[in-house]
Design a protein around this motif. Structure first.
Motif, mmCIF file in Angstrom:
data_model
loop_
_atom_site.group_PDB
_atom_site.id
_atom_site.type_symbol
_atom_site.label_atom_id
_atom_site.label_comp_id
_atom_site.label_asym_id
_atom_site.label_seq_id
_atom_site.Cartn_x
_atom_site.Cartn_y
_atom_site.Cartn_z
ATOM 1 N N VAL A 228 -15.377 9.378 -0.833
ATOM 2 C CA VAL A 228 -15.219 8.443 0.285
ATOM 3 C C VAL A 228 -15.594 9.128 1.603
ATOM 4 N N ASP A 229 -16.223 8.358 2.473
ATOM 5 C CA ASP A 229 -16.608 8.901 3.775
ATOM 6 C C ASP A 229 -15.811 8.136 4.841
ATOM 7 N N VAL B 47 0.909 18.351 7.167
ATOM 8 C CA VAL B 47 -0.470 18.483 7.660
ATOM 9 C C VAL B 47 -0.557 19.572 8.725
ATOM 10 N N LEU B 48 0.336 19.492 9.718
ATOM 11 C CA LEU B 48 0.304 20.462 10.825
ATOM 12 C C LEU B 48 1.703 21.059 11.036
ATOM 13 N N PRO B 49 2.162 21.863 10.069
ATOM 14 C CA PRO B 49 3.529 22.403 10.200
ATOM 15 C C PRO B 49 3.696 23.289 11.431
ATOM 16 N N THR C 88 -5.493 15.199 3.873
ATOM 17 C CA THR C 88 -4.822 16.272 4.615
ATOM 18 C C THR C 88 -5.848 17.292 5.110
ATOM 19 N N GLN C 89 -6.774 17.643 4.227
ATOM 20 C CA GLN C 89 -7.825 18.606 4.578
ATOM 21 C C GLN C 89 -8.675 18.076 5.741
ATOM 22 N N LEU C 90 -9.043 16.816 5.634
ATOM 23 C CA LEU C 90 -9.852 16.183 6.677
ATOM 24 C C LEU C 90 -9.079 16.161 8.012
ATOM 25 N N GLN C 91 -7.786 15.862 7.917
ATOM 26 C CA GLN C 91 -6.957 15.785 9.129
ATOM 27 C C GLN C 91 -6.819 17.170 9.787
ATOM 28 N N ALA D 42 -8.288 20.916 14.164
ATOM 29 C CA ALA D 42 -8.740 22.263 14.513
ATOM 30 C C ALA D 42 -9.560 22.258 15.795
ATOM 31 N N GLN D 43 -10.076 21.083 16.157
ATOM 32 C CA GLN D 43 -10.824 20.982 17.419
ATOM 33 C C GLN D 43 -9.874 21.188 18.616
ATOM 34 N N GLY D 44 -8.577 21.037 18.389
ATOM 35 C CA GLY D 44 -7.576 21.264 19.450
ATOM 36 C C GLY D 44 -7.310 20.039 20.291
#
Ligand code: DC
Length: 214
Positions: free
Chosen positions: A63-64, A130-132, A107-110, A115-117
């Motif tokens: 899926v995209d 996702v972002l502990p 989760t990986q995609l999120q 990571a872009q901040g």
């Protein structure tokens, strides 16, 4: 300023409305992770509506999903921003969200997006899974009746037929499904700040989060 803000909570607590405004005021990117689960749910429906695990995994495998800066969501290149907001897709999203393969993939995609901040990300498991390490974690709640009333008003405003008791029942079912699933259930992170929005206006909730983000 806190750079990574995670907002979790049940359906109708005001997460997306509030997160969108907070992101705009801070000039951060808003990431609606529920929309991503909705997109996968919609894909399963478009594939024929078979919700067996295998069919869900098939739909999710290649899926995209893309979110643009204007808040539009694209599924395999098509703009599905309005299509993913129906009650049928809400149920489908909750069904696909139980499947480990889907969660791992999204989760990986999120994480890549965060990571872009400078992001405000909302969902059910952002602070816990996702972002502990998010700089600020908020857990928004509101009473079931208040959440049902908000969804009812929202659907009516969009011209969808809506019945309050049906919506309330759907919310109770979705809460149960989201909090009791085995993988990454809806839960408040230990270090999240709880905000009960039942008696708060949108502006009041936004102001509290902006204060906490300083
Ligand atoms: O926030 P929402 O109603 O658009 O979310 C749709 C569904 O996706 C909901 O049933 C819970 C699920 N979800 C999830 O499991 N994890 C997330 N991070 C976001 C949403």
């Amino acid at each position: 300023m806190k750079k990574i803000i995670a907002v979790d909570g049940p359906a109708g607590a005001g997460k997306s409305t509030v997160s969108k405004i907070v992101a705009r005021k801070l000039a951060y990117t808003y990431i609606d992770t529920g929309a991503m689960y909705r997109a996968v749910g919609l894909k399963v429906l478009l594939n024929g509506g078979n919700f067996a695990d295998d069919s869900i995994v098939d739909a999710a495998r290649d899926v995209d999903i893309k979110l643009d800066a204007a808040g539009k969501i694209f599924l395999d290149g098509d703009d599905v921003t309005t299509k993913i907001r129906t009650p049928e897709v809400s149920k489908a999203a909750s069904d696909v969200a139980k499947v480990g393969f889907v969660r791992t993939k999204l989760t990986q995609l999120q994480r890549e997006m965060a990571a872009q901040g400078s992001v405000v990300m909302d969902g059910r498991d952002i602070g816990t899974q996702v972002l502990p390490n998010a700089d600020l974690k908020i857990f928004l709640t509101a009473s079931v009746d208040e959440r049902a009333r908000r969804r009812f008003d929202e659907l009516k405003a969009k011209g969808h037929a809506a019945d309050f008791d049906t919506i309330r029942d759907e919310i109770i079912l979705r809460d149960k499904q989201d909090s009791q699933r085995e993988i990454a259930p809806l839960a408040q992170a230990e270090d999240a700040i709880l905000l009960d929005t039942t008696h708060l206006s949108i502006d009041e909730v936004v102001a509290q989060i902006l204060e906490l983000a300083k």
